[in-house]
Write a protein that holds these residues in place. Structure first.
Motif, mmCIF file in Angstrom:
data_model
loop_
_atom_site.group_PDB
_atom_site.id
_atom_site.type_symbol
_atom_site.label_atom_id
_atom_site.label_comp_id
_atom_site.label_asym_id
_atom_site.label_seq_id
_atom_site.Cartn_x
_atom_site.Cartn_y
_atom_site.Cartn_z
ATOM 1 N N ALA A 104 0.266 4.794 -13.435
ATOM 2 C CA ALA A 104 -1.239 4.925 -13.604
ATOM 3 C C ALA A 104 -1.834 5.151 -11.968
ATOM 4 O O ALA A 104 -2.697 5.935 -11.506
ATOM 5 N N LYS A 105 -1.177 4.427 -11.473
ATOM 6 C CA LYS A 105 -1.421 4.244 -9.748
ATOM 7 C C LYS A 105 -1.081 5.595 -8.963
ATOM 8 O O LYS A 105 -1.890 6.137 -8.141
ATOM 9 N N ARG B 138 -5.180 12.178 -7.177
ATOM 10 C CA ARG B 138 -6.662 12.568 -7.345
ATOM 11 C C ARG B 138 -7.474 12.101 -6.095
ATOM 12 O O ARG B 138 -8.164 12.699 -5.809
ATOM 13 N N ASP B 139 -7.198 10.988 -5.611
ATOM 14 C CA ASP B 139 -7.748 10.401 -4.579
ATOM 15 C C ASP B 139 -7.425 11.202 -3.401
ATOM 16 O O ASP B 139 -8.378 11.508 -2.714
ATOM 17 N N PHE C 113 -4.671 -3.695 10.020
ATOM 18 C CA PHE C 113 -5.690 -3.210 9.103
ATOM 19 C C PHE C 113 -4.719 -1.961 8.358
ATOM 20 O O PHE C 113 -4.042 -1.097 8.972
ATOM 21 N N TRP C 114 -4.635 -2.132 7.005
ATOM 22 C CA TRP C 114 -3.759 -1.379 6.160
ATOM 23 C C TRP C 114 -4.462 -0.187 5.286
ATOM 24 O O TRP C 114 -5.541 -0.726 4.731
ATOM 25 N N TYR D 282 -1.873 -10.480 4.134
ATOM 26 C CA TYR D 282 -2.767 -9.342 4.597
ATOM 27 C C TYR D 282 -4.048 -9.369 3.994
ATOM 28 O O TYR D 282 -5.360 -9.344 4.294
ATOM 29 N N ALA E 257 3.899 -10.512 1.926
ATOM 30 C CA ALA E 257 3.216 -9.956 3.169
ATOM 31 C C ALA E 257 1.804 -9.207 2.890
ATOM 32 O O ALA E 257 0.870 -9.355 3.450
ATOM 33 N N TYR F 107 -3.583 8.342 -10.069
ATOM 34 C CA TYR F 107 -4.717 8.109 -9.336
ATOM 35 C C TYR F 107 -4.788 8.481 -8.013
ATOM 36 O O TYR F 107 -5.456 8.956 -7.286
ATOM 37 N N GLY G 123 4.435 -7.878 9.875
ATOM 38 C CA GLY G 123 4.033 -8.335 8.460
ATOM 39 C C GLY G 123 3.427 -6.928 7.805
ATOM 40 O O GLY G 123 2.811 -6.736 6.893
ATOM 41 N N GLY H 130 -6.819 4.754 -17.655
ATOM 42 C CA GLY H 130 -6.108 4.863 -16.265
ATOM 43 C C GLY H 130 -6.165 3.686 -15.297
ATOM 44 O O GLY H 130 -5.632 3.836 -14.165
ATOM 45 N N TYR I 124 4.231 -10.308 -3.657
ATOM 46 C CA TYR I 124 4.360 -9.493 -2.551
ATOM 47 C C TYR I 124 3.825 -10.254 -1.303
ATOM 48 O O TYR I 124 2.564 -9.862 -1.056
ATOM 49 N N PHE J 99 3.739 -3.751 5.218
ATOM 50 C CA PHE J 99 4.294 -3.543 4.155
ATOM 51 C C PHE J 99 3.957 -1.962 3.439
ATOM 52 O O PHE J 99 4.321 -1.958 2.326
ATOM 53 N N GLN K 275 11.841 -4.991 -1.834
ATOM 54 C CA GLN K 275 10.735 -5.343 -2.687
ATOM 55 C C GLN K 275 11.352 -4.963 -4.218
ATOM 56 O O GLN K 275 10.589 -5.161 -5.141
ATOM 57 N N PHE L 215 -5.676 0.526 -13.315
ATOM 58 C CA PHE L 215 -4.396 -0.305 -13.065
ATOM 59 C C PHE L 215 -4.847 -1.364 -11.924
ATOM 60 O O PHE L 215 -4.111 -2.340 -11.831
ATOM 61 N N TRP M 194 12.076 -1.907 -4.925
ATOM 62 C CA TRP M 194 11.721 -0.772 -5.302
ATOM 63 C C TRP M 194 12.577 0.444 -4.934
ATOM 64 O O TRP M 194 13.102 0.470 -3.708
ATOM 65 N N ARG N 119 -12.029 -10.815 6.660
ATOM 66 C CA ARG N 119 -12.844 -9.992 7.754
ATOM 67 C C ARG N 119 -14.007 -9.312 7.088
ATOM 68 O O ARG N 119 -15.088 -9.119 7.616
ATOM 69 N N TYR O 58 -1.271 8.676 2.259
ATOM 70 C CA TYR O 58 -2.368 8.283 3.086
ATOM 71 C C TYR O 58 -1.955 8.345 4.530
ATOM 72 O O TYR O 58 -3.050 8.388 5.200
ATOM 73 N N TYR P 87 4.594 3.240 -10.558
ATOM 74 C CA TYR P 87 3.517 2.677 -11.463
ATOM 75 C C TYR P 87 2.879 3.878 -11.651
ATOM 76 O O TYR P 87 1.876 4.367 -10.595
#
Lengths: 201, 201
Positions: free
Chosen positions: A61-62, A68-69, A183-184, B65, B61, A65, A169, B169, B59, A171, A49, B171, A51, B72, A16, A59
């Motif tokens: 399934a994530k 494809r996203d 803004f994440w 968020y 953080a 996704y 903060g 699928g 998690y 992550f 965390q 999640f 990982w 917002r 991303y 994960y």
């Protein structure tokens, strides 16, 4: 504290982040909003965390996704995308170079080329030969810049920047910081710009 | 398979589902796209990933968020929001009622009221008294509907629906299904609608 622009926090292994790296300049070009490019490492954050790889690998399934996203979004944004045969690729060297490049004004150009190599051309960006070729393609001396990037001072700069991300903060990547607002996600880039226009300018 | 509309998968405990529950009807109203409301439970999905509560609690953080992001976004969308004193709240009973309500045409109205109770009025939606009051407020016999919702057949319906989500699928929530395409997250609702318009209609 006076807010001088948008801080753009990104990680070279992040899909991303790729979308935002390719989008942010055209989105701010008419606004006059300065963007500060802030490479950092997600690895230490993920490890804290529990990982040891990308959550998209842990994960499943994530992960399915996400690919494809990304495919749909890159097509929508008209950004070249080819699923890398290896994921995530180690972006440590690239992040060190980018960290150094930011204060010298060539971070965006270098960063865009590295992301494109990874996510459009399936090149191994953990390989210093690839990074060197990218440096040469933007008129730099590859081995010289790589040596500078690996100096103790510059290594420390990236370590500090990753610590700063944690303290803010942050992550995940990309993250946009506007004043004290985080803004994440690539899908929040427009929100970050709107926030700046509404609350800062 | 002919695609009949958008499937809207949501979980009563989910903050981002709240935003979509309050938005989806006004977004599709002029499009004629039918929406099928599909309540399901994230609990079993999260447990299979080793989580015994919301990842926003695990998690920290990310959790901090999320609350700011919801604040917002609800302000931007003009949706009432008050951070619940308990999170996540158990939405099992509400999901059972909603599952039953969908085939009878009153799922959206009931669901919107339950989400509002949880996320705008800080009411305990795991409490059957609250669910009963909401049912009465939409002209239903509270104890009668709750008894129907807790019949073995209806419990099985929700279990099956959660299994269906996993098999698709899914999640996280909200998720929108358009044909075979999944769109995850309130921020993908517009993308799902656009996809429908471009590829289905």
């Amino acid at each position: 504290m006076a807010v001088k622009g948008i801080q753009f926090w990104f990680e070279f292994a992040s899909t991303y982040s790729y979308l935002s790296v390719m989008r942010i300049e055209r989105l701010v070009v008419d606004t006059g909003i300065p963007v500060e490019w802030k490479p950092f490492l997600l690895g230490p954050i993920f490890r804290s965390q529990g990982w040891n790889t990308s959550p998209f690998n842990i994960y499943q399934a994530k992960g399915r996704y996400m690919w494809r996203d990304i495919e749909r979004l890159s097509s929508k944004y008209n950004i070249l995308f080819k699923k890398p045969t290896e994921f995530p690729r180690n972006g440590l060297l690239a992040a060190r170079v980018a960290c150094m490049a930011e204060s010298e004004g060539w971070c965006p150009e270098f960063t865009q080329k590295v992301f494109k190599a990874n996510f459009a051309e399936d090149q191994d960006i953990s390989d210093s030969t690839i990074i060197s070729e990218i440096l040469e393609s933007i008129g730099k001396d590859g081995s010289h810049e790589i040596a500078r990037a690996q100096s103790p001072e510059n290594k420390e700069l990236l370590r500090k920047q990753t610590e700063e991300a944690i303290n803010l903060g942050i992550f995940g990547a990309p993250t946009f910081l506007v004043g004290t607002e985080l803004f994440w996600g690539n899908d929040r880039l427009e929100n970050a710009i709107d926030w700046y226009k509404k609350h800062i300018v």
